[in-house]
Design an enzyme around this catalytic site. Structure first.
Site, PDB file in Angstrom:
ATOM      1  CG  HIS A 172      -1.756   1.114   1.504  1.00  0.00           C
ATOM      2  ND1 HIS A 172      -2.873   1.403   0.754  1.00  0.00           N
ATOM      3  CD2 HIS A 172      -1.686   2.089   2.460  1.00  0.00           C
ATOM      4  CE1 HIS A 172      -3.449   2.491   1.248  1.00  0.00           C
ATOM      5  NE2 HIS A 172      -2.743   2.931   2.275  1.00  0.00           N
TER       6      HIS A 172
HETATM    7  C1  HEM Z   1       1.846   3.920   7.166  1.00  0.00           C
HETATM    8  C2  HEM Z   1       1.859   4.542   6.054  1.00  0.00           C
HETATM    9  C3  HEM Z   1       0.707   4.774   5.108  1.00  0.00           C
HETATM   10  C4  HEM Z   1       0.768   5.604   4.034  1.00  0.00           C
HETATM   11  C5  HEM Z   1       1.982   6.410   3.563  1.00  0.00           C
HETATM   12  C6  HEM Z   1      -0.523   5.581   3.392  1.00  0.00           C
HETATM   13  C7  HEM Z   1      -0.885   6.326   2.289  1.00  0.00           C
HETATM   14  C8  HEM Z   1      -2.138   6.380   1.712  1.00  0.00           C
HETATM   15  C9  HEM Z   1      -2.521   7.226   0.588  1.00  0.00           C
HETATM   16  C10 HEM Z   1      -1.604   8.196  -0.118  1.00  0.00           C
HETATM   17  C11 HEM Z   1      -3.816   6.975   0.311  1.00  0.00           C
HETATM   18  C12 HEM Z   1      -4.661   7.615  -0.821  1.00  0.00           C
HETATM   19  C13 HEM Z   1      -4.732   6.690  -2.024  1.00  0.00           C
HETATM   20  C14 HEM Z   1      -5.702   7.163  -3.077  1.00  0.00           C
HETATM   21  O1  HEM Z   1      -6.581   7.982  -2.791  1.00  0.00           O
HETATM   22  O2  HEM Z   1      -5.624   6.706  -4.233  1.00  0.00           O
HETATM   23  C15 HEM Z   1      -4.283   5.984   1.258  1.00  0.00           C
HETATM   24  C16 HEM Z   1      -5.568   5.464   1.300  1.00  0.00           C
HETATM   25  C17 HEM Z   1      -6.032   4.536   2.203  1.00  0.00           C
HETATM   26  N1  HEM Z   1      -5.284   3.954   3.198  1.00  0.00           N
HETATM   27 FE1  HEM Z   1      -3.316   4.326   3.630  1.00  0.00          FE
HETATM   28  N2  HEM Z   1      -1.354   4.716   4.068  1.00  0.00           N
HETATM   29  C18 HEM Z   1      -0.639   4.188   5.135  1.00  0.00           C
HETATM   30  C19 HEM Z   1      -1.113   3.274   6.065  1.00  0.00           C
HETATM   31  C20 HEM Z   1      -2.382   2.736   6.082  1.00  0.00           C
HETATM   32  C21 HEM Z   1      -2.871   1.766   7.040  1.00  0.00           C
HETATM   33  C22 HEM Z   1      -2.046   1.167   8.169  1.00  0.00           C
HETATM   34  C23 HEM Z   1      -4.165   1.491   6.710  1.00  0.00           C
HETATM   35  C24 HEM Z   1      -5.133   0.537   7.348  1.00  0.00           C
HETATM   36  C25 HEM Z   1      -4.820  -0.591   7.834  1.00  0.00           C
HETATM   37  C26 HEM Z   1      -4.498   2.292   5.558  1.00  0.00           C
HETATM   38  C27 HEM Z   1      -5.734   2.298   4.954  1.00  0.00           C
HETATM   39  C28 HEM Z   1      -6.095   3.072   3.877  1.00  0.00           C
HETATM   40  C29 HEM Z   1      -7.411   3.070   3.275  1.00  0.00           C
HETATM   41  C30 HEM Z   1      -8.605   2.205   3.701  1.00  0.00           C
HETATM   42  C31 HEM Z   1      -7.372   4.003   2.244  1.00  0.00           C
HETATM   43  C32 HEM Z   1      -8.558   4.406   1.350  1.00  0.00           C
HETATM   44  C33 HEM Z   1      -8.355   3.984  -0.045  1.00  0.00           C
HETATM   45  C34 HEM Z   1      -8.271   2.551  -0.345  1.00  0.00           C
HETATM   46  O3  HEM Z   1      -9.221   1.786  -0.098  1.00  0.00           O
HETATM   47  O4  HEM Z   1      -7.188   2.179  -0.905  1.00  0.00           O
HETATM   48  N3  HEM Z   1      -3.404   3.034   5.191  1.00  0.00           N
HETATM   49  N4  HEM Z   1      -3.243   5.642   2.090  1.00  0.00           N
END
Ligand code: HEM
Length: 219
Positions: free
Chosen positions: A166
């Site tokens: 991710h």
């Molecule tokens: C630790 C560093 C993390 C970074 C740098 C990061 C970065 C991002 C970014 C940039 C987005 C936007 C993507 C888009 O709109 O196309 C996003 C969406 C999302 N992130 Fe993270 N994230 C991190 C950790 C996590 C963790 C630990 C979780 C949950 C376990 C999480 C859950 C989500 C979810 C549910 C979305 C909504 C979009 C989707 O369903 O892909 N993220 N994240």
């Protein structure tokens, strides 16, 4: 020239995301500390191994509650559609920067990741509660607690691998990080990576402009 921007996440969504991400980092570090003897020093992340043992489950509950909100926020965008198959079959082209299919708010890779997160979060919560010695373990026979610990470790590894992908994907597709930091993406980014979502956002913008100019002429 000033870049035209589109709002992708509201402040509350970003706060929610970073609380979950912060909890995840603390849990992954302390969890790896419990998992393998040579990683034991990682339990110092909370100051002492004893504190790590006490705080790990509570922070786990906070992460789960935070993700629970995210789940209901985004589930409607993460159901699979016909174009997702095209995207998956064209993954070789996607990896060299060409986009395939009429992608909506999320692409097939993001949707798979969403369901991996959901399944591992549910398993982590269930197995974590059973293995929480202070409050719940006493209600279960030892073999159930042992299976719960195995499920807990396996789902944690699944989530850690998932989050590494991710984060890598978010860094790799230039212009994605600002979506979750500032809440906005450029129109070019949206048009290239999420063309259907771009059209939907532009149509909404257009409808709002027409509504505003309509109400002004009626005054
Ligand atoms: C630790 C560093 C993390 C970074 C740098 C990061 C970065 C991002 C970014 C940039 C987005 C936007 C993507 C888009 O709109 O196309 C996003 C969406 C999302 N992130 Fe993270 N994230 C991190 C950790 C996590 C963790 C630990 C979780 C949950 C376990 C999480 C859950 C989500 C979810 C549910 C979305 C909504 C979009 C989707 O369903 O892909 N993220 N994240």
């Amino acid at each position: 020239m000033k870049k035209l921007l589109l709002q992708r996440y509201k402040k509350s969504e970003r706060f929610n995301h970073w609380v979950v991400a912060g909890c995840f980092v603390l849990l992954a570090i302390s969890g790896l500390g419990f998992f393998y003897p040579s990683f034991f020093w990682l339990t110092e992340v909370f100051g002492s191994p004893q504190l790590a043992r006490i705080l790990h489950p509570f922070i786990g509950v906070v992460m789960f509650l935070g993700f629970f909100i995210q789940f209901f926020r985004y589930v409607k965008f993460n159901f699979f559609e016909r174009d997702d198959l095209k995207w998956l079959l064209g993954i070789r082209h996607i990896l060299v920067g060409r986009e395939i299919g009429d992608t909506g708010k999320y692409n097939a890779g993001q949707k798979i990741m969403f369901w991996v997160m959901t399944i591992s979060m549910a398993l982590l919560l269930l197995s974590g509660l059973i293995a929480w010695r202070q409050y719940f373990s006493g209600y279960f026979p030892i073999w159930v607690v042992r299976i719960a610990l195995l499920v807990h470790s396996a789902s944690a590894i699944l989530l850690i691998v998932g989050i590494i992908i991710h984060v890598y994907a978010a860094l790799w597709i230039k212009g994605t990080i600002p979506a979750m930091v500032e809440g906005v993406v450029t129109q070019e980014w949206a048009k290239k990576h999420h063309p259907r979502w771009y059209r939907e956002m532009m149509a909404k913008k257009e409808a709002r402009t027409q509504q505003n100019s309509g109400s002004q002429t009626n005054e």
